[in-house]
Write a protein that holds these residues in place. Structure first.
Motif, PDB file in Angstrom:
ATOM      1  N   MET A   1       0.841  -1.199   0.000  1.00 14.79           N
ATOM      2  CA  MET A   1       0.000   0.000   0.000  1.00 14.79           C
ATOM      3  C   MET A   1       0.878   1.252   0.000  1.00 14.79           C
ATOM      4  O   MET A   1       1.888   1.319   0.707  1.00 14.79           O
ATOM      5  CB  MET A   1      -0.915   0.012   1.227  1.00 14.79           C
ATOM      6  CG  MET A   1      -1.855   1.208   1.268  1.00 14.79           C
ATOM      7  SD  MET A   1      -2.953   1.201   2.707  1.00 14.79           S
ATOM      8  CE  MET A   1      -3.955  -0.239   2.330  1.00 14.79           C
ATOM      9  N   LYS A   2       0.478   2.236  -0.791  1.00 15.35           N
ATOM     10  CA  LYS A   2       1.242   3.470  -0.878  1.00 15.35           C
ATOM     11  C   LYS A   2       1.123   4.283   0.406  1.00 15.35           C
ATOM     12  O   LYS A   2       0.059   4.305   1.032  1.00 15.35           O
ATOM     13  CB  LYS A   2       0.748   4.322  -2.057  1.00 15.35           C
ATOM     14  CG  LYS A   2       1.032   3.724  -3.427  1.00 15.35           C
ATOM     15  CD  LYS A   2       0.547   4.664  -4.533  1.00 15.35           C
ATOM     16  CE  LYS A   2       0.918   4.119  -5.904  1.00 15.35           C
ATOM     17  NZ  LYS A   2       0.493   5.026  -6.997  1.00 15.35           N
ATOM     18  N   PRO A   3       2.198   4.967   0.822  1.00 11.42           N
ATOM     19  CA  PRO A   3       2.097   5.865   1.979  1.00 11.42           C
ATOM     20  C   PRO A   3       1.252   7.088   1.639  1.00 11.42           C
ATOM     21  O   PRO A   3       0.984   7.376   0.471  1.00 11.42           O
ATOM     22  CB  PRO A   3       3.555   6.245   2.250  1.00 11.42           C
ATOM     23  CG  PRO A   3       4.260   6.041   0.947  1.00 11.42           C
ATOM     24  CD  PRO A   3       3.553   4.913   0.265  1.00 11.42           C
ATOM     25  N   ASP A   4       0.812   7.786   2.680  1.00 11.02           N
ATOM     26  CA  ASP A   4      -0.062   8.952   2.498  1.00 11.02           C
ATOM     27  C   ASP A   4       0.749  10.232   2.348  1.00 11.02           C
ATOM     28  O   ASP A   4       1.787  10.425   2.993  1.00 11.02           O
ATOM     29  CB  ASP A   4      -0.991   9.107   3.700  1.00 11.02           C
ATOM     30  CG  ASP A   4      -2.038   7.997   3.765  1.00 11.02           C
ATOM     31  OD1 ASP A   4      -2.559   7.633   2.702  1.00 11.02           O
ATOM     32  OD2 ASP A   4      -2.309   7.495   4.870  1.00 11.02           O
ATOM     33  N   ALA A   5       0.252  11.109   1.502  1.00 10.70           N
ATOM     34  CA  ALA A   5       0.812  12.454   1.354  1.00 10.70           C
ATOM     35  C   ALA A   5      -0.324  13.454   1.432  1.00 10.70           C
ATOM     36  O   ALA A   5      -1.403  13.241   0.871  1.00 10.70           O
ATOM     37  CB  ALA A   5       1.548  12.592   0.031  1.00 10.70           C
ATOM     38  N   LEU A   6      -0.094  14.547   2.146  1.00  5.33           N
ATOM     39  CA  LEU A   6      -1.064  15.639   2.194  1.00  5.33           C
ATOM     40  C   LEU A   6      -0.502  16.810   1.398  1.00  5.33           C
ATOM     41  O   LEU A   6       0.638  17.229   1.618  1.00  5.33           O
ATOM     42  CB  LEU A   6      -1.342  16.069   3.633  1.00  5.33           C
ATOM     43  CG  LEU A   6      -2.449  17.116   3.804  1.00  5.33           C
ATOM     44  CD1 LEU A   6      -3.311  16.814   5.029  1.00  5.33           C
ATOM     45  CD2 LEU A   6      -1.876  18.528   3.914  1.00  5.33           C
ATOM     46  N   LEU A   7      -1.301  17.322   0.460  1.00  9.68           N
ATOM     47  CA  LEU A   7      -0.891  18.421  -0.407  1.00  9.68           C
ATOM     48  C   LEU A   7      -1.796  19.620  -0.171  1.00  9.68           C
ATOM     49  O   LEU A   7      -3.006  19.547  -0.375  1.00  9.68           O
ATOM     50  CB  LEU A   7      -0.950  17.990  -1.877  1.00  9.68           C
ATOM     51  CG  LEU A   7      -0.704  19.078  -2.925  1.00  9.68           C
ATOM     52  CD1 LEU A   7       0.667  19.730  -2.737  1.00  9.68           C
ATOM     53  CD2 LEU A   7      -0.836  18.492  -4.334  1.00  9.68           C
ATOM     54  N   PHE A   8      -1.204  20.721   0.260  1.00  8.40           N
ATOM     55  CA  PHE A   8      -1.943  21.946   0.561  1.00  8.40           C
ATOM     56  C   PHE A   8      -1.903  22.860  -0.659  1.00  8.40           C
ATOM     57  O   PHE A   8      -0.862  23.408  -1.015  1.00  8.40           O
ATOM     58  CB  PHE A   8      -1.314  22.640   1.773  1.00  8.40           C
ATOM     59  CG  PHE A   8      -2.084  23.824   2.295  1.00  8.40           C
ATOM     60  CD1 PHE A   8      -3.140  23.660   3.176  1.00  8.40           C
ATOM     61  CD2 PHE A   8      -1.736  25.116   1.916  1.00  8.40           C
ATOM     62  CE1 PHE A   8      -3.845  24.757   3.665  1.00  8.40           C
ATOM     63  CE2 PHE A   8      -2.434  26.209   2.399  1.00  8.40           C
ATOM     64  CZ  PHE A   8      -3.484  26.036   3.268  1.00  8.40           C
ATOM     65  N   ILE A   9      -3.059  23.013  -1.322  1.00  8.01           N
ATOM     66  CA  ILE A   9      -3.221  23.942  -2.449  1.00  8.01           C
ATOM     67  C   ILE A   9      -4.305  24.929  -2.039  1.00  8.01           C
ATOM     68  O   ILE A   9      -5.472  24.561  -1.916  1.00  8.01           O
ATOM     69  CB  ILE A   9      -3.632  23.225  -3.746  1.00  8.01           C
ATOM     70  CG1 ILE A   9      -2.618  22.142  -4.114  1.00  8.01           C
ATOM     71  CG2 ILE A   9      -3.767  24.226  -4.888  1.00  8.01           C
ATOM     72  CD1 ILE A   9      -2.991  21.352  -5.359  1.00  8.01           C
ATOM     73  N   GLY A  10      -3.951  26.173  -1.832  1.00 10.85           N
ATOM     74  CA  GLY A  10      -4.894  27.134  -1.265  1.00 10.85           C
ATOM     75  C   GLY A  10      -6.210  27.246  -1.995  1.00 10.85           C
ATOM     76  O   GLY A  10      -7.270  27.292  -1.381  1.00 10.85           O
ATOM     77  N   ASN A  11      -6.174  27.275  -3.332  1.00 14.12           N
ATOM     78  CA  ASN A  11      -7.411  27.503  -4.081  1.00 14.12           C
ATOM     79  C   ASN A  11      -7.305  26.842  -5.450  1.00 14.12           C
ATOM     80  O   ASN A  11      -6.539  27.286  -6.308  1.00 14.12           O
ATOM     81  CB  ASN A  11      -7.663  29.002  -4.233  1.00 14.12           C
ATOM     82  CG  ASN A  11      -9.059  29.309  -4.742  1.00 14.12           C
ATOM     83  OD1 ASN A  11      -9.759  28.425  -5.236  1.00 14.12           O
ATOM     84  ND2 ASN A  11      -9.480  30.552  -4.634  1.00 14.12           N
ATOM     85  N   LEU A  12      -8.089  25.795  -5.665  1.00 11.88           N
ATOM     86  CA  LEU A  12      -8.098  25.101  -6.948  1.00 11.88           C
ATOM     87  C   LEU A  12      -8.816  25.885  -8.037  1.00 11.88           C
ATOM     88  O   LEU A  12      -8.830  25.465  -9.201  1.00 11.88           O
ATOM     89  CB  LEU A  12      -8.762  23.730  -6.794  1.00 11.88           C
ATOM     90  CG  LEU A  12      -7.935  22.651  -6.097  1.00 11.88           C
ATOM     91  CD1 LEU A  12      -8.799  21.430  -5.797  1.00 11.88           C
ATOM     92  CD2 LEU A  12      -6.719  22.269  -6.917  1.00 11.88           C
ATOM     93  N   ARG A  13      -9.419  27.016  -7.665  1.00 15.09           N
ATOM     94  CA  ARG A  13     -10.140  27.819  -8.653  1.00 15.09           C
ATOM     95  C   ARG A  13      -9.378  29.077  -9.058  1.00 15.09           C
ATOM     96  O   ARG A  13      -9.873  29.876  -9.842  1.00 15.09           O
ATOM     97  CB  ARG A  13     -11.515  28.209  -8.097  1.00 15.09           C
ATOM     98  CG  ARG A  13     -12.420  27.017  -7.844  1.00 15.09           C
ATOM     99  CD  ARG A  13     -13.777  27.455  -7.327  1.00 15.09           C
ATOM    100  NE  ARG A  13     -14.666  26.323  -7.097  1.00 15.09           N
ATOM    101  CZ  ARG A  13     -15.914  26.431  -6.653  1.00 15.09           C
ATOM    102  NH1 ARG A  13     -16.407  27.626  -6.372  1.00 15.09           N
ATOM    103  NH2 ARG A  13     -16.654  25.354  -6.471  1.00 15.09           N
ATOM    104  N   GLU A  14      -8.194  29.272  -8.505  1.00 24.08           N
ATOM    105  CA  GLU A  14      -7.391  30.462  -8.800  1.00 24.08           C
ATOM    106  C   GLU A  14      -6.463  30.139  -9.961  1.00 24.08           C
ATOM    107  O   GLU A  14      -5.373  29.601  -9.787  1.00 24.08           O
ATOM    108  CB  GLU A  14      -6.576  30.872  -7.569  1.00 24.08           C
ATOM    109  CG  GLU A  14      -5.873  32.207  -7.702  1.00 24.08           C
ATOM    110  CD  GLU A  14      -6.806  33.393  -7.620  1.00 24.08           C
ATOM    111  OE1 GLU A  14      -6.484  34.420  -8.225  1.00 24.08           O
ATOM    112  OE2 GLU A  14      -7.851  33.291  -6.947  1.00 24.08           O
TER     113      GLU A  14
END
Length: 389
Positions: A1-14
């Protein structure tokens, strides 16, 4: 199983180069991790894939978490954009996710980020630094109300600049990296954003004797100045057309552009809010490009011009100048810009030399190079994190 990664992208609509970095970072991380994107509002991933060239919508190991609907509705009722407050509230949400999920690696493509654990952060411009630097200063930043607002936002976001200094930092340009080093006293490696364009540039002989200006329609992009530069070139006897391609953000400024275009003649052509593929097709039919923003943090459209085989003439300030790396493509005022472009129009040997230079520079902005670099940094951070867990 792949390890987890958290990706912070402030605004997907910008829309813009910053979002391209976030999406291609997600594409890279998904090759090794199960990725959770934290962003302010939901977005149509299939539409974003079509715009930026990624393939996120079909990934089974990708999840998007956003701010609660009631909170987003509350902000829609506000008079201002309150970008900083949104960012800090979203940071608080992400901090809770990190605490509960304990991902193997955390990455942010939204400038300085504090999630209470060392992470990999990508800096487009160090905009959370305070006091606000002159490079990005506006008159209203001096007001007591703004000072109080920024302080309140930091409290709400549980934001600590000292924790930010513990992050591994990437910057979009050497210029941005130098600002981060100057203001935070920490090193930042430079990783240029990917410029993803369709394969196969049009043959030079088949291209139009035209200039393209790419980017959002806003005052800092200075499309009015670009019109004036091309007008002066035409006055010297060069029958250039100008194609202004972008999405409309400032309606008042757009009206000024439309009014000036109507005054100077039909050689100014506006192409607004087009699908990315259509916009790149129009740009790729032109021989020259002009990018006029002063102190541009990076300037992804300049890299896109290079990949399209367009010769970009760029204001000498900021990060965009480092993309072209040739003084013959840089200018500091309208007169110099006219002379730079005219030298190509009037000198075949000069033009051939610049074309060879730009073909070499274009190789530095591929999406594969960007993805491999992101994965290398993520693996390093994962290894370092595991030592202390």
């Amino acid at each position: 199983m792949k390890p987890d990664a958290l990706l912070f992208i402030g605004n997907l609509r910008e829309r813009g180069g910053g979002l391209a970095v976030g999406l291609w970072t997600a594409q890279a991380l998904a090759e090794r991790y199960r990725v959770t994107i934290v962003s302010w509002a939901p977005a149509d991933l299939a539409m974003l894939d079509a715009t930026y060239g990624t393939r996120l919508a079909k990934l089974s190991n990708l999840e998007v978490i956003h701010a609660p609907a009631w909170l987003r509705r509350l902000f829609r009722l506000s008079a201002g954009r309150l970008v900083l407050l949104k960012s800090m509230l979203l940071m608080r949400i992400a901090q809770r996710l990190v605490r509960h999920r304990e991902p193997a690696v955390i990455v942010s493509t939204s400038n300085e980020t504090d999630l209470k654990r060392p992470l990999l952060q990508y800096i487009h411009f160090p905009w959370l630094y305070w006091p606000r630097p002159d490079t990005d200063l506006r008159w209203y930043h001096h007001s007591l109300l703004v000072l109080a607002y920024r302080k309140l936002c930091r409290i709400i976001g549980n934001y600590d600049p000292e924790r930010v200094r513990q992050n591994t930092t990437l910057a979009n340009s050497h210029w941005t990296a130098s600002l981060y080093r100057q203001w935070y006293g920490q090193e930042a490696d430079t990783l240029h954003p990917p410029a993803v364009i369709p394969d196969g540039a049009m043959d030079w002989a088949a291209r139009k004797q035209a200039v393209v200006c790419l980017g959002r329609i806003s005052r800092e992009k200075r499309q009015l100045d670009v019109i004036e530069i091309v007008r002066r070139l035409r006055a010297r006897g060069h029958g250039l057309e100008l194609y202004i391609c972008g999405f409309s953000q400032d309606r008042d400024y757009l009206q000024q552009i439309q009014e000036k275009a109507a005054r100077v003649g039909s050689w100014v052509k506006l192409h607004l809010d087009l699908p990315r593929a259509e916009m790149l097709t129009i740009a790729g039919e032109c021989r020259y490009g002009i990018h006029a923003m002063v102190d541009e943090h990076f300037g992804i459209v300049v890299a896109e011009m290079l990949q399209l085989g367009v010769l970009p003439f760029v204001h000498e300030s900021g990060g965009a100048a480092a993309i072209v790396e040739d003084k013959r493509l840089l200018w500091d005022n309208e007169e110099t810009a006219v002379e730079r472009v005219a030298a190509c129009l009037e000198g075949p040997d000069h033009l051939a030399s610049l074309r060879r230079h730009c073909e070499q520079r274009a190789q530095a902005y591929s999406h594969r190079h960007f993805m491999d670099s992101i994965l290398t940094y993520a693996r390093q951070l994962e290894t370092e994190t595991s030592k202390f867990s």
